[in-house]
Enzyme design. Structure first.
Site, PDB file in Angstrom:
ATOM      1  N   ARG A  55     -19.374 142.847  54.677  1.00  5.38           N
ATOM      2  CA  ARG A  55     -19.406 141.630  54.523  1.00  5.38           C
ATOM      3  C   ARG A  55     -19.976 140.561  55.045  1.00  5.38           C
ATOM      4  O   ARG A  55     -19.487 141.599  56.780  1.00  5.38           O
ATOM      5  CB  ARG A  55     -18.482 141.557  52.942  1.00  5.38           C
ATOM      6  CG  ARG A  55     -17.207 142.214  53.087  1.00  5.38           C
ATOM      7  CD  ARG A  55     -16.937 141.743  54.382  1.00  5.38           C
ATOM      8  NE  ARG A  55     -16.021 140.651  54.961  1.00  5.38           N
ATOM      9  CZ  ARG A  55     -15.897 140.159  56.354  1.00  5.38           C
ATOM     10  NH1 ARG A  55     -15.863 140.734  57.535  1.00  5.38           N
ATOM     11  NH2 ARG A  55     -16.527 138.788  56.212  1.00  5.38           N
ATOM     12  N   GLY A  56     -19.920 139.952  55.623  1.00  6.45           N
ATOM     13  CA  GLY A  56     -20.590 138.485  56.269  1.00  6.45           C
ATOM     14  C   GLY A  56     -21.411 138.781  56.569  1.00  6.45           C
ATOM     15  O   GLY A  56     -22.683 140.031  56.170  1.00  6.45           O
ATOM     16  N   ALA A  57     -21.930 137.856  55.967  1.00  2.00           N
ATOM     17  CA  ALA A  57     -24.038 137.717  56.417  1.00  2.00           C
ATOM     18  C   ALA A  57     -24.595 138.739  56.975  1.00  2.00           C
ATOM     19  O   ALA A  57     -25.565 139.251  56.999  1.00  2.00           O
ATOM     20  CB  ALA A  57     -23.992 136.762  56.160  1.00  2.00           C
ATOM     21  N   ARG A  98     -25.942 140.330  46.207  1.00  2.00           N
ATOM     22  CA  ARG A  98     -25.174 138.807  46.451  1.00  2.00           C
ATOM     23  C   ARG A  98     -26.034 138.222  46.698  1.00  2.00           C
ATOM     24  O   ARG A  98     -26.506 137.955  47.546  1.00  2.00           O
ATOM     25  CB  ARG A  98     -24.048 138.991  47.778  1.00  2.00           C
ATOM     26  CG  ARG A  98     -22.979 140.638  47.793  1.00  2.00           C
ATOM     27  CD  ARG A  98     -21.691 140.211  49.148  1.00  2.00           C
ATOM     28  NE  ARG A  98     -21.036 138.714  48.220  1.00  2.00           N
ATOM     29  CZ  ARG A  98     -20.047 139.074  49.233  1.00  2.00           C
ATOM     30  NH1 ARG A  98     -20.097 139.078  50.481  1.00  2.00           N
ATOM     31  NH2 ARG A  98     -19.299 137.311  49.307  1.00  2.00           N
ATOM     32  N   GLN A 205      -9.603 138.331  53.610  1.00  2.00           N
ATOM     33  CA  GLN A 205     -10.818 138.709  54.463  1.00  2.00           C
ATOM     34  C   GLN A 205      -9.743 138.263  56.387  1.00  2.00           C
ATOM     35  O   GLN A 205     -10.270 139.359  56.900  1.00  2.00           O
ATOM     36  CB  GLN A 205     -12.337 137.997  54.843  1.00  2.00           C
ATOM     37  CG  GLN A 205     -12.612 138.847  53.673  1.00  2.00           C
ATOM     38  CD  GLN A 205     -13.047 138.098  52.308  1.00  2.00           C
ATOM     39  OE1 GLN A 205     -11.616 137.479  52.536  1.00  2.00           O
ATOM     40  NE2 GLN A 205     -13.900 138.000  51.548  1.00  2.00           N
ATOM     41  N   ASP A 246     -23.005 131.514  55.544  1.00  2.00           N
ATOM     42  CA  ASP A 246     -23.710 132.060  54.821  1.00  2.00           C
ATOM     43  C   ASP A 246     -25.280 131.292  54.663  1.00  2.00           C
ATOM     44  O   ASP A 246     -25.645 132.619  54.486  1.00  2.00           O
ATOM     45  CB  ASP A 246     -22.868 132.358  53.667  1.00  2.00           C
ATOM     46  CG  ASP A 246     -21.494 133.447  53.848  1.00  2.00           C
ATOM     47  OD1 ASP A 246     -21.114 133.691  54.515  1.00  2.00           O
ATOM     48  OD2 ASP A 246     -21.633 134.738  53.573  1.00  2.00           O
ATOM     49  N   ASN A 256     -19.722 128.469  53.238  1.00  2.00           N
ATOM     50  CA  ASN A 256     -18.606 129.857  54.082  1.00  2.00           C
ATOM     51  C   ASN A 256     -18.190 129.728  52.711  1.00  2.00           C
ATOM     52  O   ASN A 256     -17.746 129.270  51.891  1.00  2.00           O
ATOM     53  CB  ASN A 256     -19.047 129.230  55.267  1.00  2.00           C
ATOM     54  CG  ASN A 256     -17.475 130.159  56.060  1.00  2.00           C
ATOM     55  OD1 ASN A 256     -18.751 131.746  56.106  1.00  2.00           O
ATOM     56  ND2 ASN A 256     -16.838 129.942  56.418  1.00  2.00           N
ATOM     57  N   LYS A 257     -17.460 130.581  53.148  1.00  2.00           N
ATOM     58  CA  LYS A 257     -16.276 131.591  52.576  1.00  2.00           C
ATOM     59  C   LYS A 257     -15.212 130.133  51.708  1.00  2.00           C
ATOM     60  O   LYS A 257     -14.818 128.710  52.438  1.00  2.00           O
ATOM     61  CB  LYS A 257     -15.031 132.484  53.376  1.00  2.00           C
ATOM     62  CG  LYS A 257     -13.696 132.821  52.507  1.00  2.00           C
ATOM     63  CD  LYS A 257     -14.523 133.626  51.294  1.00  2.00           C
ATOM     64  CE  LYS A 257     -15.249 134.688  51.594  1.00  2.00           C
ATOM     65  NZ  LYS A 257     -16.257 135.392  49.958  1.00  2.00           N
TER      66      LYS A 257
HETATM   67  O1  MRU Z   1     -17.708 137.427  51.441  1.00  2.00           O
HETATM   68  P1  MRU Z   1     -17.504 137.541  52.767  1.00  2.00           P
HETATM   69  O2  MRU Z   1     -16.189 138.094  53.491  1.00  2.00           O
HETATM   70  O3  MRU Z   1     -19.072 138.074  52.728  1.00  2.00           O
HETATM   71  O4  MRU Z   1     -17.437 136.717  53.734  1.00  2.00           O
HETATM   72  C1  MRU Z   1     -18.149 135.839  54.775  1.00  2.00           C
HETATM   73  C2  MRU Z   1     -18.145 134.766  55.196  1.00  2.00           C
HETATM   74  O5  MRU Z   1     -17.694 133.921  54.571  1.00  2.00           O
HETATM   75  C3  MRU Z   1     -17.966 134.750  56.682  1.00  2.00           C
HETATM   76  O6  MRU Z   1     -17.659 133.077  57.389  1.00  2.00           O
HETATM   77  C4  MRU Z   1     -20.247 134.944  56.567  1.00  2.00           C
HETATM   78  O7  MRU Z   1     -20.595 135.164  55.930  1.00  2.00           O
HETATM   79  C5  MRU Z   1     -20.284 134.496  58.113  1.00  2.00           C
HETATM   80  S1  MRU Z   1     -20.191 135.783  58.885  1.00  2.00           S
HETATM   81  C6  MRU Z   1     -20.482 136.081  61.024  1.00  2.00           C
END
Ligand code: MRU
Length: 362
Positions: A55-57, A98, A205, A246, A256-257
């Protein structure tokens, strides 16, 4: 896995060239267990992305690039048109895992571009080029994050308190992270930042990943529950906020999250600069404003019972569980890219950033 290695010595996403498989750290098991898993078929790759094993963009983008290469290797035809048609089916499937992080479709489109720009090549040669493109996407991610770190570091000073939300760390990228890149580069220079990591409900996270990786790196990190951010800001312990993202819309609105926009509102109230760290691959100029960004909705069980020994909410209660929120561009002090810090008005700033990017690619 090699038990001697620390979490930051492991690769977030890798390609096992011999087995033709994507290798990831199963992040749902962290920090208790570091388990590397191999993904070989479409269902495994899709599930790994949907279930947040990776996970994470940026990491999602790298996993998708290696993933579509692995699936392309299995297509089993020498006919270009048949290959392209099957490639597109697999691509559409992975792309559906996603919706919010634009890096998923960005990486898959880049991979498709390799196929469509070589209609005269043999399928064998196209496969070689696909592997190289996926490896390039990963290598670029490392350079991009380092550059974001350098620009981000120019926005803070030694000893500063930095608050971050979710995990935009090494575990969300190929190295350094985005929001954590200034922290890691500062650590190399002896800056002694004091970092506050929001735990990030509901999937934690911040607690499971950010606090873990920063603590492993010897960074002074304090874990706080999401509802404590206001207090640490009021206490004067936070000089800057760095978060990842994201998808960035053309006007500078940022998805973002979930919880990020609340942090931005607090930072504005306490006059603390709020920076978003964004590789240009996360800036989506085809989306005009944050209102157009699709916000992923996730199962209610993530709120009611996941991570608890017993469920913590009444059976049948209604749950609202958006995975992301949109922070209004007016709350953002700057968007830190690998080509510099964009500041409002963002449309103009992004034009400059992309001009710079195109200039370096000529
Ligand atoms: O649901 P996730 O864990 O994929 O969410 C991740 C985030 O919101 C991060 O802040 C974002 O993807 C940037 S990662 C460099």
């Amino acid at each position: 896995m090699n038990e001697e290695k620390g979490i930051l010595d492991q690769e977030t996403v890798a390609l096992d060239e011999e087995a033709v498989a994507v290798v990831i750290i199963d992040q749902t098991k962290l920090p208790g267990k570091t388990e590397l898993i191999r993904l070989r078929n479409a269902q495994e790759i899709w599930d790994a992305i949907y279930l947040l094993k990776v996970r994470g963009a940026p990491a999602i983008g790298v996993a998708a690039a290696f993933g579509i290469y692995v699936l392309a290797e299995q297509i089993g035809t020498k006919d270009y048109d048949a290959f392209l048609s099957e490639f597109r089916k697999q691509k559409a499937y992975l792309d559906s895992a996603r919706p919010t992080a634009v890096n998923l479709s960005w990486a898959l489109n880049r991979m498709e571009g390799v196929v469509t720009s070589h209609p005269k090549e043999s399928v064998k040669e196209i496969l070689r080029l696909l592997k190289k493109e996926a490896q390039d996407i990963k290598e670029e991610d490392i350079r991009v994050c380092r550059s974001i770190g350098e620009y981000g570091l120019g926005l803070v000073k030694p000893g500063d308190g930095i608050l971050t939300h979710c995990n935009a760390g090494q575990l969300a990228t190929s190295r350094y992270g985005t929001a954590t890149a200034p922290i890691y580069l500062g650590q190399e220079k002896g800056y002694h930042f004091r970092v506050f990591a929001d735990e990030t409900r509901p999937l934690l996270q911040g607690a499971r990943l950010t606090a873990y990786e920063l603590h492993s790196a010897g960074v002074d990190v304090t874990l706080i529950c999401d509802n404590m951010a206001s207090m640490v800001m009021k206490n004067g312990w936070v000089n800057a906020v760095f978060v990842g993202c994201d998808r960035v819309a053309a006007n500078g609105d940022v998805a973002n999250k979930i919880g990020t926009s609340g942090v931005a509102v607090l930072a504005s109230h306490y006059h603390i600069p709020f920076y978003v760290c964004a590789p240009t691959s996360t800036i989506d100029l085809s989306t005009s404003t944050g209102a157009e960004i699709c916000i992923e909705q996730r199962p209610g069980e993530e709120v009611t019972q996941m991570w608890y020994k017993e469920r913590m909410a009444p059976e049948g209660v209604k749950v609202f569980n958006p995975a992301f929120d949109v922070t209004d561009h007016g709350l953002i002090s700057g968007i830190v890219t690998e080509y510099g810090v964009a500041r409002a008005p963002y449309e103009k700033a992004f034009r400059e950033i992309f001009r710079k990017k195109e200039g370096t690619q000529e």
